[in-house]
Design a protein around this motif. Structure first.
Motif: not given
Length: 327
Positions: A66-72, A86-90, A95-101
């Motif tokens: 659940t925590t990982l799903k919130i962060l992603s 520097g982004y709020d996943p919520g 721009e944020y989605k392109s910087r994590f996986a």
């Protein structure tokens, strides 16, 4: 140095309804349902520096995924705050989605009917990766994971270990700065597990990618993580160095022995604490520093030993020990 991931007082609640059993309960539920809430994540706090590879541990239902799903950006939090790069996943900013996986061992992200290479081309289009960068990144990942001969095979026809390697490639083609790994070695054989672990370790060291890893395999955590965060029933109960955790809560190893003939408990007396016993098999718990010596004693004791394995204590057992001490 500013942490890459900052979580403060994070909360996630799920609403659900209780229904009385039977036809009477079903009829009653048509007119009245009592709404209740369950805390999946409850007021947790942690921060992670750039390049850290942190183990995120806990029993099933503890709140890890659940925590990982919130962060992603997969689910929304109910309270608190989260900041990644520097982004709020919520806010689910492109721009944020392109910087994590995120890679989830129990959920396929690739399309089963497509060959691997075509799946990777879809990822290229999704993230807008240039042909030059795509070719360079794919070549590096394919070489590291040794899957060149799988590129033209449909994803659904791959073994579990092969599929997981391809899932990792798809997740890393756009060179994310943060990587969430949820049980990436679950269900894999020991050879595939080792291959995945070696790749994660190498990739983290080379690219300084910040990684949060969940796993129930102690070998994954020991080999990859210096720091671990343990969560239980939605709350963090430990955040610190793995070496300190093992030294304090798991100062022993398990000797799993099978025999060619029946033996008695008395024949194993003095070799260690017997945690499991059957006439043809036994598990001994011995101090970590004495495991090799005790194994040699077992082999030289004249017992009808058929097989002997020195194993680590399950992560769940360590967590359970810590949790019991906290009660």
């Amino acid at each position: 140095m500013e942490p890459v991931i900052i979580v403060k007082n994070l909360v996630k609640q799920y609403a659900f309804y209780r229904k009385e059993p039977g036809i009477k309960g079903s009829i009653k539920a048509l007119f009245y349902r009592k709404k209740e809430f369950r805390d999946a994540v409850k007021d947790i706090n942690f921060s992670i520096e750039r390049g850290e590879l942190v183990g995120f541990l806990g029993p099933n239902g503890a709140g890890k995924t659940t925590t990982l799903k919130i962060l992603s950006c997969i689910v929304e939090r109910s309270g608190g705050s989260a900041n990644v790069l520097g982004y709020d996943p919520g806010r689910r900013q492109p721009e944020y989605k392109s910087r994590f996986a995120i890679v989830m061992g129990q959920k396929d992200q690739l399309i089963g009917t497509l060959p691997c290479f075509e799946s990777f081309k879809m990822v290229q289009a999704l993230y807008g990766i240039s042909d030059k960068v795509f070719t360079e990144n794919l070549e590096e990942l394919v070489t590291l994971l040794d899957v060149r001969d799988l590129l033209d095979i449909q994803v659904r026809k791959l073994s579990l270990g092969q599929r997981m390697k391809c899932e990792l490639i798809a997740a890393l083609l756009h060179k994310p700065e943060v990587l969430f790994l949820d049980e990436p070695t679950i269900g894999l054989d020991v050879v595939a597990q080792k291959s995945i672990r070696e790749f994660i370790k190498h990739y983290n060291q080379k690219n300084k990618t910040t990684i949060i890893l969940t796993s129930h395999y102690m070998e994954d955590i020991e080999e990859l993580c210096k720091r671990v965060i343990i969560i239980d029933k939605g709350s963090i109960i430990y955040d610190g160095q793995l070496s300190d955790l093992i030294k304090k809560h798991a100062p022993y190893k398990l000797l799993k022995v099978t025999f060619t003939q029946d033996i008695t408990r008395e024949q194993l007396a003095g070799l260690g604490e017997i945690s499991e016993f059957q006439p043809y098999a036994a598990t001994l718990r011995v101090r970590r520093e004495e495991a090799t010596k005790t194994a040699a004693m077992l082999l030289n004791a004249g017992l009808p030993v058929d097989d002997l394995l020195i194993d680590e204590v399950e992560v769940d057992d360590v967590i359970r020990t810590i949790f019991n001490e906290k009660r």
